[in-house]
Scaffold this motif. Structure first.
Motif, PDB file in Angstrom:
ATOM      1  N   HIS A   1       1.195  -1.562  -0.173  1.00 34.44           N
ATOM      2  CA  HIS A   1      -0.320   0.316   0.341  1.00 34.44           C
ATOM      3  C   HIS A   1       0.924   1.675  -0.341  1.00 34.44           C
ATOM      4  CE1 HIS A   1      -2.562  -2.893   1.479  1.00 34.44           C
ATOM      5  NE2 HIS A   1      -3.886  -2.265   1.245  1.00 34.44           N
ATOM      6  N   GLY A   2       1.085   2.168  -1.483  1.00 35.30           N
ATOM      7  CA  GLY A   2       1.435   3.013  -1.717  1.00 35.30           C
ATOM      8  C   GLY A   2       3.222   2.696  -1.671  1.00 35.30           C
ATOM      9  N   VAL A   3       3.141   3.547  -2.802  1.00 35.46           N
ATOM     10  CA  VAL A   3       4.653   3.630  -3.801  1.00 35.46           C
ATOM     11  C   VAL A   3       6.229   3.698  -2.310  1.00 35.46           C
ATOM     12  CG1 VAL A   3       3.478   4.873  -5.990  1.00 35.46           C
ATOM     13  CG2 VAL A   3       4.963   5.916  -3.410  1.00 35.46           C
ATOM     14  N   PRO A   4       7.472   2.905  -3.457  1.00 40.42           N
ATOM     15  CA  PRO A   4       7.957   2.592  -2.382  1.00 40.42           C
ATOM     16  C   PRO A   4       8.769   4.629  -1.645  1.00 40.42           C
ATOM     17  CG  PRO A   4       8.525   1.358  -3.673  1.00 40.42           C
ATOM     18  CD  PRO A   4       6.809   2.096  -4.339  1.00 40.42           C
ATOM     19  N   SER A   5       8.231   4.841  -0.802  1.00 40.60           N
ATOM     20  CA  SER A   5       8.815   6.551  -0.962  1.00 40.60           C
ATOM     21  C   SER A   5       9.896   6.874   0.478  1.00 40.60           C
ATOM     22  CB  SER A   5       7.583   7.497  -0.595  1.00 40.60           C
ATOM     23  OG  SER A   5       7.411   7.238   0.393  1.00 40.60           O
ATOM     24  N   ASP A   6      10.780   7.492   0.812  1.00 36.63           N
ATOM     25  CA  ASP A   6      10.800   8.185   2.630  1.00 36.63           C
ATOM     26  C   ASP A   6       9.719   8.383   2.805  1.00 36.63           C
ATOM     27  OD1 ASP A   6      13.327   7.880   1.418  1.00 36.63           O
ATOM     28  OD2 ASP A   6      13.557  10.394   2.055  1.00 36.63           O
ATOM     29  N   ALA A   7       8.111   8.430   3.251  1.00 41.03           N
ATOM     30  CA  ALA A   7       7.689   8.413   3.719  1.00 41.03           C
ATOM     31  C   ALA A   7       6.422   7.397   4.333  1.00 41.03           C
ATOM     32  CB  ALA A   7       6.500   9.461   3.419  1.00 41.03           C
ATOM     33  N   ASN A   8       6.187   6.144   2.898  1.00 38.67           N
ATOM     34  CA  ASN A   8       6.193   5.526   3.335  1.00 38.67           C
ATOM     35  C   ASN A   8       6.543   3.732   4.278  1.00 38.67           C
ATOM     36  OD1 ASN A   8       3.869   5.888   2.201  1.00 38.67           O
ATOM     37  ND2 ASN A   8       4.543   5.491   0.152  1.00 38.67           N
ATOM     38  N   ALA A   9       8.384   4.266   3.669  1.00 36.00           N
ATOM     39  CA  ALA A   9       8.628   3.260   4.789  1.00 36.00           C
ATOM     40  C   ALA A   9       8.728   3.221   6.164  1.00 36.00           C
ATOM     41  CB  ALA A   9      10.307   4.210   4.764  1.00 36.00           C
ATOM     42  N   HIS A  10       8.893   2.618   6.645  1.00 35.64           N
ATOM     43  CA  HIS A  10       8.466   1.893   9.066  1.00 35.64           C
ATOM     44  C   HIS A  10       9.841   2.474   8.667  1.00 35.64           C
ATOM     45  CE1 HIS A  10       5.230  -1.213   7.655  1.00 35.64           C
ATOM     46  NE2 HIS A  10       5.289  -0.750   6.143  1.00 35.64           N
ATOM     47  N   PRO A  11       9.679   2.595  10.331  1.00 39.10           N
ATOM     48  CA  PRO A  11       8.309   2.242  11.128  1.00 39.10           C
ATOM     49  C   PRO A  11       7.383   3.736  11.308  1.00 39.10           C
ATOM     50  CG  PRO A  11      10.681   2.522  12.530  1.00 39.10           C
ATOM     51  CD  PRO A  11      10.620   2.581  10.718  1.00 39.10           C
ATOM     52  N   HIS A  12       6.194   3.184  11.630  1.00 39.25           N
ATOM     53  CA  HIS A  12       5.903   4.213  11.698  1.00 39.25           C
ATOM     54  C   HIS A  12       5.097   5.083  12.334  1.00 39.25           C
ATOM     55  CE1 HIS A  12       5.323   5.023   7.260  1.00 39.25           C
ATOM     56  NE2 HIS A  12       4.734   3.496   6.633  1.00 39.25           N
ATOM     57  N   THR A  13       4.868   6.142  12.966  1.00 39.37           N
ATOM     58  CA  THR A  13       4.550   6.336  14.034  1.00 39.37           C
ATOM     59  C   THR A  13       3.141   7.319  14.662  1.00 39.37           C
ATOM     60  OG1 THR A  13       5.059   9.174  13.605  1.00 39.37           O
ATOM     61  CG2 THR A  13       6.536   6.855  14.672  1.00 39.37           C
ATOM     62  N   ASP A  14       2.321   7.702  15.482  1.00 37.84           N
ATOM     63  CA  ASP A  14       0.997   8.353  15.623  1.00 37.84           C
ATOM     64  C   ASP A  14       1.368   9.279  15.281  1.00 37.84           C
ATOM     65  OD1 ASP A  14       2.992   7.976  18.399  1.00 37.84           O
ATOM     66  OD2 ASP A  14       0.569   9.328  19.698  1.00 37.84           O
ATOM     67  N   ALA A  15       0.842  11.240  15.501  1.00 32.41           N
ATOM     68  CA  ALA A  15       0.778  12.056  15.861  1.00 32.41           C
ATOM     69  C   ALA A  15       1.607  12.406  16.714  1.00 32.41           C
ATOM     70  CB  ALA A  15      -0.704  13.102  15.119  1.00 32.41           C
ATOM     71  N   SER A  16       1.467  11.937  17.824  1.00 31.73           N
ATOM     72  CA  SER A  16       2.922  12.307  18.655  1.00 31.73           C
ATOM     73  C   SER A  16       3.971  11.604  18.922  1.00 31.73           C
ATOM     74  CB  SER A  16       1.872  12.384  20.548  1.00 31.73           C
ATOM     75  OG  SER A  16       2.069  10.476  20.700  1.00 31.73           O
TER      76      SER A  16
END
Ligand code: F6R
Length: 612
Positions: free
Chosen positions: A81-96
Motif C-alpha cells: 500500500h503506497g509506493v516506495p518512498s521515504d514517507a511510506n517506509a516503516h517505522p510509522h508513528t502516531d501524531a505524537s
C-alpha cells in the motif's frame, strides 16, 4: 512480504538491527527504517531514521545521524500500500511520535479505519495501511501498552505481524501475529524479535516461534507469550543448529524448495484485502473505470516463459468467465508480428521482474496501438509497472530461485481477481458465481498446504523419472496450461528433455516416440474433458508408457489407468491450476536433486532476461 526486527538489551540497538535487516533484505528491499527509544533524555522520545531504497542508503543516513539507544525496532519493506518512498517506509508513528510500529502483512479494512481516524482529527503522513495501527494503539493507550495493542488489533482485519514500541513504556516491545511470520530470539540478557530465524542467528540459537493469534512481550530478561484474546501460552524453546547457508534458506536445502513452500502464504497475501466475502473485488492499482471495463472488445496477454504459462491459464479464465476473445502471445513473437491490436482492448503484460526486455517491448507496442496496458508484476516500481496504465501487483515477495514457482501461483491468483473485477461490471459474473469463486480462492492456501504435506509421494515418483531420456506432459484446457509449466520446470532444472502438448495432439505425431517405459505425465482435473483425456492415457498405455497422473483425491477412476497418482484436493475446476502445479514443481525439484544439479542456479539461465 517485509522483514521485521526488534531488540531489547544492553547493546546499541541501531547497528544490530541494521545488520539483521541486511539478512532480511531478501524479504523486501524497496525501503527500510529503524526506530529506537533515545536513551539520553529523561522524558524518553523515539527517534526514527528511514529511507527509500536499499538498506545501504539507510546505513549512510545512520552514519551521518546515528541513533543512540538500546531498545529498537526496524523494517525492510516490499511495498503493497503506497509506493516506495521515504514517507511510506516503516517505522510509522502516531501524531505524537510516542507510539511507533513496524508491520508485515496487509490490513484489509484500513480504508474504513483511516476514514474514521481522520474524522476524529488524526493526521496521517503516509499512504500505508500500517500507519493506522500506530494511530489505533495511541488511541487505545491508557497506561498499559499490552492492552492497547490487544484492543487496537481487534479493529484490524487481515494478515499481520505487528511490532509496537512506546516511549511511555521504553523497556519492552509488544508484538502480535496473525498469519505473517514472527519469532523471538532468546539471548543472554537480551531478546530479539524477527520475521525469520536467520536475521538473528548470529546472536542466539534459541527461539520461540510465535503462532497465529498470539501476542508476545519482550524485554531484556526474555519473553512472555499470550493469546491475543488473553491467556498465557507455554511455548517450548526451539534450539536451531542450522549453519549460515541453511539459515538463509530458512532451513530448506534450496531457495526453490523454500519458495514452493511459501505458496500458501503468497496466495493468501495476493488475495488479501482485495476480495470481499460477497465476491466484490478491489484492486488498488487498477484504475480503469466501469465504462472502460464494459467496453473491452479484446484481451491480449503477453509474457515469456513461466509468466507466459500463467497467461495460458489467464486466457482460459478470461475466455470462460468474461466471454471476451483473449489472445496470449509470446512477447518476443508479438513485438515483431504486427499484431492486430486496436482500441478498445486491454493488454495484460505479465512479468515477475517487470524488466524482461521482450515483454516490455510487446507491452509498449500494444500501448502505442491504443490498447490500455495493465502490468501484472511482482516488483513494485519495476519498468513495466512505471510504464503501464494499471498495475496489478502479485505479492510473492522476492523470488531468488531462477526457476519461478511462487511468482507463477501469484500470477494465477491475480488473474482470477482481475476476471472477477471485469466480469462483475460486464454483468457476466453474477454475485453467486463471484461468491463461489471467492470462496474457492480463500480455500486455496489450505489446499496448497495439503499438497505440500504429501511431498514424500512426489519424491518417490521422482525416482521413476530421474533416469528417463524424455518425458511427455499432457492435458486439455487448463490442464494443458499446467502441463506446459510442469514441463518447463522439469527441463530447466533437471536438464531432462520434456515436452508438453494438448492430450488430443499426441496421436498427430508425438505418439511415435512413446515406447515401453516412456514416462507420460497427465494432468487430469477438468471434468468437462476428463473422458477425452483418459482416451489419450489409454493410447499411451497401449504403447507401454509409464503414466504418472495428477488428479483429485476423490477421483476413483484414475488409479486403474495410471501407474502412479499424485493427489490434489478437489477444487472448482477453474481454480485447479493453483494446486495442480504444486506436485509438478516438487517433481521437477526432486528429479533435479536426484540428478545432482545446481537447482537454484541452473546452467545457461538468468533470473531476469533484460536483453533481447
Ligand atoms: C522459468 C522462469 C522464466 C521467466 C521468464 C520471464 O522458471 O522463471 O521462464 O518466467 O524469463 O520472466 P519475468 O516473469 O520476470 O518476465
Amino acid at each position: 512480504m517485509c522483514g521485521i526486527l526488534g531488540y531489547v538489551g544492553p547493546r546499541q540497538a541501531a547497528p544490530l538491527i541494521l545488520d539483521g535487516l541486511r539478512r532480511l533484505e531478501y524479504r523486501g528491499y524497496d525501503s527500510a527504517g529503524i526506530a529506537v527509544v533515545a536513551d539520553s533524555v529523561e522524558d524518553r522520545v523515539i527517534d526514527v531514521r528511514k529511507a527509500k531504497g536499499k538498506i545501504e542508503r539507510l546505513a549512510g543516513i545512520l552514519d551521518r545521524e546515528p541513533l543512540a539507544g538500546t531498545v529498537g525496532i526496524g523494517h525492510t519493506r516490499w511495498a503493497t500500500h503506497g509506493v516506495p518512498s521515504d514517507a511510506n517506509a516503516h517505522p510509522h508513528t502516531d501524531a505524537s511520535g510516542r507510539f511507533v510500529v513496524v508491520h508485515n502483512g496487509i490490513i484489509e479494512n484500513f480504508h474504513e479505519l483511516k476514514r474514521s481516524l481522520l474524522a476524529d482529527g488524526h493526521v496521517f503522513t503516509s499512504e500505508t495501511d500500517t500507519e493506522v495501527l500506530a494511530h489505533l494503539v495511541a488511541e487505545e493507550y491508557d497506561g498499559n501498552l499490552v492492552e492497547a495493542v490487544r484492543r487496537a488489533v481487534r479493529h484490524a482485519a487481515g494478515a499481520y505481524a505487528l511490532v509496537v514500541m512506546s516511549a511511555a513504556e521504553p523497556e519492552r516491545i509488544v508484538a502480535v501475529r496473525k498469519v505473517s511470520p514472527l519469532v523471538v530470539g532468546l539471548g543472554d540478557g537480551e531478546t530479539f524479535l524477527a520475521s525469520d530465524i536467520p536475521a538473528v542467528l548470529q546472536h542466539t540459537r534459541d527461539f520461540l516461534v510465535i503462532e497465529d493469534g498470539e501476542l508476545v512481550v519482550i524485554d531484556a530478561a526474555g519473553a512472555t507469550v499470550e493469546l491475543i484474546g488473553g491467556g498465557v501460552v507455554h511455548r517450548p524453546v526451539l534450539h536451531v543448529d542450522w549453519d549460515a547457508e541453511q539459515a538463509e534458506k530458512g532451513g530448506f536445502e534450496h531457495f526453490m524448495l523454500k519458495e514452493i513452500y511459501e505458496q500458501p502464504a503468497v496466495v493468501t497475501e495476493t488475495v488479501s484485502g482485495r476480495l470481499e466475502a460477497s465476491g466484490e473485488v478491489w484492486l488498488e492499482g487498477v484504475g480503469f473505470d466501469d465504462a472502460f471495463a464494459a467496453s473491452i472488445e479484446h484481451l491480449w496477454i503477453t509474457a515469456c516463459g513461466t509468466a507466459y504459462h500463467a497467461g495460458l491459464v489467464g486466457r482460459e479464465i478470461f475466455s470462460r468467465l468474461l466471454r471476451i476473445p483473449t489472445s496470449v502471445e509470446f512477447a518476443h513473437e508479438m513485438r515483431y508480428a504486427d499484431p492486430l491490436v486496436t482500441a478498445p482492448s486491454l493488454t495484460v503484460a505479465i512479468s515477475q521482474s517487470g524488466e524482461t526486455a521482450d515483454t516490455l517491448a510487446a507491452a509498449r507496442l500494444a500501448r502505442s496501438r491504443g490498447s490500455r496496458l495493465l502490468a501484472l508484476t511482482n516488483v513494485v516500481g519495476s519498468t513495466l509497472s512505471r510504464e503501464a496504465d494499471d498495475i496489478l501487483y502479485t505479492r510473492a515477495g522476492p523470488e531468488i530461485s531462477v526457476a519461478s514457482t511462487k511468482a507463477y501461483s501469484a500470477m494465477l491468483v491475480a488473474q482470477y481477481l482481475l476476471a472477477l473485477r471485469i466480469g462483475r461490471v460486464r454483468g457476466v459474473v453474477d454475485a453467486d458465481l463471484s461468491e463461489r469463486i471467492g470462496r474457492g480462492l480463500h480455500a486455496l492456501p489450505g489446499q496448497v498446504e495439503a499438497v505440500l504435506g504429501d511431498e514424500e509421494s512426489v519424491a518417490k515418483a521422482a525416482i521413476q523419472i530421474a533416469d528417463a531420456q524424455d518425458v511427455y506432459f499432457i492435458g486439455r484446457g487448463l490442464d494443458y496450461a499446467v502441463a506446459m509449466e510442469g514441463s518447463l520446470k522439469l527441463k530447466e532444472i533437471s536438464y531432462l528433455h520434456s515436452e508438453a502438448m494438448p492430450a488430443g495432439e499426441l496421436k498427430h505425431g508425438t505418439l511415435a516416440l512413446v515406447t515401453k517405459g516412456t514416462p507420460v505425465i497427465v494432468v487430469l482435473t477438468q471434468g468437462a474433458v476428463y473422458d477425452k483425456t483418459m482416451s489419450a492415457v489409454q493410447e499411451v498405455k497401449a504403447r507401454g508408457a509409464t503414466v504418472l497422473a495428477v488428479g483429485y483425491e476423490d477421483d476413483s477412476s484414475i488409479g486403474s489407468f495410471a501407474d502412479d497418482v499424485l493427489r490434489i484436493p478437489r477444487t472448482d475446476d477453474l481454480l485447479s491450476p493453483v494446486t495442480a502445479i504444486v506436485p509438478l514443481q516438487l517433481l521437477a525439484y526432486h528429479v533435479a536433486r536426484l540428478r545432482g544439479h545446481d537447482i537454484d542456479q541452473p546452467r545457461n539461465l538468468a533470473k531476469s532476461v533484460t536483453v533481447e
